[in-house]
Scaffold this active site. Structure first.
Site, short mmCIF file in Angstrom:
data_model
loop_
_atom_site.label_atom_id
_atom_site.label_comp_id
_atom_site.label_asym_id
_atom_site.label_seq_id
_atom_site.Cartn_x
_atom_site.Cartn_y
_atom_site.Cartn_z
CD GLU A 120 14.45 1.20 7.90
OE1 GLU A 120 14.98 0.07 7.93
OE2 GLU A 120 15.00 2.21 8.33
CB CYS A 123 13.84 9.45 7.18
SG CYS A 123 14.58 8.27 6.08
CD GLU A 143 10.67 13.04 10.92
OE1 GLU A 143 9.57 12.53 11.20
OE2 GLU A 143 11.53 12.47 10.23
CE LYS A 163 -1.71 2.60 3.03
NZ LYS A 163 -1.58 3.91 2.25
O1 TXE Z 1 3.74 9.12 7.24
P1 TXE Z 1 2.66 8.14 7.75
P2 TXE Z 1 3.48 10.31 6.28
C1 TXE Z 1 7.56 11.10 8.84
C2 TXE Z 1 7.54 12.58 8.78
C3 TXE Z 1 6.18 12.89 8.27
C4 TXE Z 1 5.39 11.87 9.04
C5 TXE Z 1 4.07 11.64 8.38
O2 TXE Z 1 7.64 13.07 10.10
O3 TXE Z 1 5.73 14.18 8.64
O4 TXE Z 1 6.20 10.68 8.97
O5 TXE Z 1 4.36 11.35 7.00
C6 TXE Z 1 0.31 4.55 6.13
N1 TXE Z 1 -1.99 1.61 9.66
N2 TXE Z 1 8.08 10.46 7.66
O6 TXE Z 1 2.08 10.87 6.30
O7 TXE Z 1 1.41 8.79 8.18
C7 TXE Z 1 0.09 5.73 5.23
O8 TXE Z 1 -1.09 5.58 4.46
C8 TXE Z 1 -1.28 1.27 8.56
C9 TXE Z 1 9.35 9.80 7.76
O9 TXE Z 1 3.99 9.79 4.98
O10 TXE Z 1 3.40 7.35 8.72
C10 TXE Z 1 1.34 5.67 4.36
O11 TXE Z 1 1.19 4.73 3.32
N3 TXE Z 1 -0.72 2.16 7.72
C11 TXE Z 1 9.43 8.71 6.74
C12 TXE Z 1 2.41 5.21 5.36
O12 TXE Z 1 1.69 4.61 6.44
C13 TXE Z 1 -0.87 3.47 8.02
C14 TXE Z 1 9.07 9.19 5.37
C15 TXE Z 1 3.23 6.36 5.92
O13 TXE Z 1 2.32 7.29 6.43
C16 TXE Z 1 -1.58 3.91 9.15
C17 TXE Z 1 7.79 9.85 5.40
C18 TXE Z 1 -2.17 2.91 9.98
N4 TXE Z 1 -2.88 3.23 11.07
C19 TXE Z 1 7.31 10.45 6.53
N5 TXE Z 1 -1.56 5.29 9.16
C20 TXE Z 1 10.81 8.10 6.61
N6 TXE Z 1 11.33 7.47 7.66
O14 TXE Z 1 11.39 8.16 5.54
C21 TXE Z 1 -0.84 5.67 8.08
N7 TXE Z 1 -0.44 4.59 7.37
#
Ligand code: TXE
Length: 488
Positions: free
Chosen positions: A255, A289, A391, A180
């Site tokens: 990660e 990240c 962050e 996903k």
């Molecule tokens: O991450 P999310 P997002 C960090 C950064 C950013 C924050 C939110 O701080 O502001 O994460 O970013 C799915 N059960 N990073 O919105 O919300 C969601 O649909 C299962 C660091 O991208 O964590 C997406 O596909 N899945 C990071 C994925 O999780 C769920 C890079 C990431 O979404 C879920 C990006 C749930 N309950 C953001 N809720 C890095 N380490 O590189 C959300 N998702």
């Protein structure tokens, strides 16, 4: 292959069992180009019912795929890499459209690395040898088996780069996949589905289901037939992933976020270090990240360094992502822009002084409704301020002084995260000695984002659990069993 995904008002479907099918509830979500504010596509608002279809298809494909000789799966990875290669410019175009990142960055980083991921894991799997351990009176044979059907959940900052980083090792180790992508960046995942479909990857081996995290994502976490979860995203979501999947004893790779330090030692070449620190802080609008969002500078060179750093930042051209000379594009969404701008206001309330940037940038059409923020440097903040410990994940970095190497290490470690960092010095051994004391998974000396894919990638503390890359990915996506045969 006539690609359906031109990315303009495209209706994207789920890719399940080798077919493109609409969500069972016929509901769709709108997806926008953050650099223009214009809608580019609609994606399925999938639920557990759609995930069930995907798991059924993956389970059906598992026996044949997991028993395929490794050489044949390696060949499939190379077929995918070759097909991606012939669509490299399309990958970059769609990635830039989905994220607002500069097209040049999408070409140089996202497209290149997405292809490289498949090539690398084909080559790395080829080098896997037999694991046999002899005893005086017995021989131990370590067998690698597929984990089964695995769930891959990925974020919006490097969409295909991070999705392929998980798909390639999962496939080559014989697993079938329910993936996903982020609901903010579906276009290149859809392109990958088109490509694997066009080259005839067996039905059900790779299934891509679009939708929101709490519905489609959560259904992946909860499904009893999904035996491993590889997740990249925010730390808060990582907690949800762990809470849901751990009691089901699923294998977990997390990660998560970072708040990484860039340390400028008193013997650094200031021009090289200023370029390096600016790149580490503002690449992809700070939405990586691994970005260095805390810049720690030896006080003896602070006054000479800061003007160089500001000059490097102000030389970055914030503009239309399609323009060749654009260095910084938009952030991922208007919501995220508001979040980042709120941190800039917080910084001011914490005593921060804006040295450059600090506000939304209004560009001319077609970007007048885009989510652009000027790269921002803030000084004068306490190292334990919220701005310097939380962050932000945008084009915002704080600068801080230190007097000794010991203090630099202590400041670098003053965060709940532990993902990455870089040290700039004219004495690499001194840099390595400091790197060894920093509680992070990945450290660079006199460089940043310089990646050998054979090395372990991942963080400690709130930056996650586990490592991916090289053998670590192949081991995560396989179950090892040992067969001890007594000598007759
Ligand atoms: O991450 P999310 P997002 C960090 C950064 C950013 C924050 C939110 O701080 O502001 O994460 O970013 C799915 N059960 N990073 O919105 O919300 C969601 O649909 C299962 C660091 O991208 O964590 C997406 O596909 N899945 C990071 C994925 O999780 C769920 C890079 C990431 O979404 C879920 C990006 C749930 N309950 C953001 N809720 C890095 N380490 O590189 C959300 N998702």
């Amino acid at each position: 292959m006539d690609l359906r995904c031109r990315g303009v008002n495209l209706q994207i479907e789920n890719f399940i069992g080798g077919k493109f099918i609409p969500p069972l509830n016929s509901k769709y979500l709108e997806n926008y180009n953050p650099a223009t504010g214009k809608q580019t596509s609609k994606i399925p608002d999938s639920t557990a019912n759609d995930i069930q279809l995907a798991v059924d298809a993956a389970q059906q494909a598992l026996p044949l795929w997991s028993k395929l000789p490794m050489a044949e799966r390696i060949a499939w990875l190379r077929n995918i890499a070759e097909a991606l290669e012939s669509h490299k410019s399309k990958i970059a175009e769609l990635e830039s459209m989905d994220t607002g990142k500069p097209l040049s960055l999408a070409q140089r980083v996202d497209a290149e690395r997405s292809i490289k991921n498949f090539e690398f894991f084909a080559e790395h799997a080829e080098q896997l040898g037999e694991m046999v351990f002899e005893m005086a009176d017995a021989t131990n044979y370590v067998e690698r088996k597929a984990v089964g059907t695995v769930g891959l959940i990925t974020p919006w900052n490097l969409p295909l780069y991070l999705l392929s980083w998980k798909i390639a090792p999962a496939l080559v180790m014989g697993n079938t996949i329910v993936a996903k992508p982020s609901e903010l960046t579906p276009l290149t995942a859809n392109l990958l589905a088109e490509i694997v479909s066009s080259i005839g990857l067996p039905d059900g081996v790779l299934n891509i289901v679009h939708g929101l995290g709490p519905t489609a994502g959560q259904a992946i976490l909860e499904h009893p037939k999904i035996s491993a979860i590889s997740f990249t995203g925010g730390t808060e979501t990582g907690k949800i992933v762990a809470k849901t999947a751990a009691p089901m004893f699923k294998k977990l790779s997390l990660e998560l976020g970072g708040k990484n330090a860039t340390i400028i030692l008193d013997d650094a070449d200031l021009d090289i270090a200023a370029k390096g620190a600016a790149k580490a802080a503002f690449t992809n609008s700070g939405q990586v990240c691994l970005c260095g969002s805390r810049i720690l500078v030896a006080e003896s060179i602070y006054d000479q360094f800061i003007p160089r750093l500001i000059a490097e930042v102000e030389a970055m051209n914030v503009g239309n992502p399609s323009n060749e000379d654009t260095d910084v594009g938009s952030v991922i969404s208007m919501d995220h822009m508001e979040k980042v701008l709120s941190y800039i206001e917080l910084a001011k309330s914490e005593g921060g002084i804006i040295k450059t940037g600090g506000k939304r940038l209004r560009l001319p059409p077609p970007n007048d409704n885009g989510a652009f923020i000027k790269p921002t440097l803030i000084e004068g903040l306490e190292i334990n301020s919220r701005t310097a410990t939380e962050e932000i994940f945008g084009p915002v970095a704080s600068v801080h002084k230190f007097s000794t190497d010991v203090e630099a290490v202590s400041m670098a470690n003053r965060t709940e995260y532990g993902l990455a960092g870089s040290i700039w010095t004219s004495k690499p051994r001194r840099g390595k000695a400091i790197a060894e004391q920093i509680d992070s998974g990945i450290l660079w000396v006199n460089t940043w984002l310089h990646r050998d894919l054979r090395t372990p990638f991942g963080g400690v503390k709130n930056s996650g659990v586990g490592r991916e890359g090289g053998d670590w990915s192949l081991n995560f996506f396989s179950e090892l069993s040992n067969i001890c045969v007594k000598d007759d």
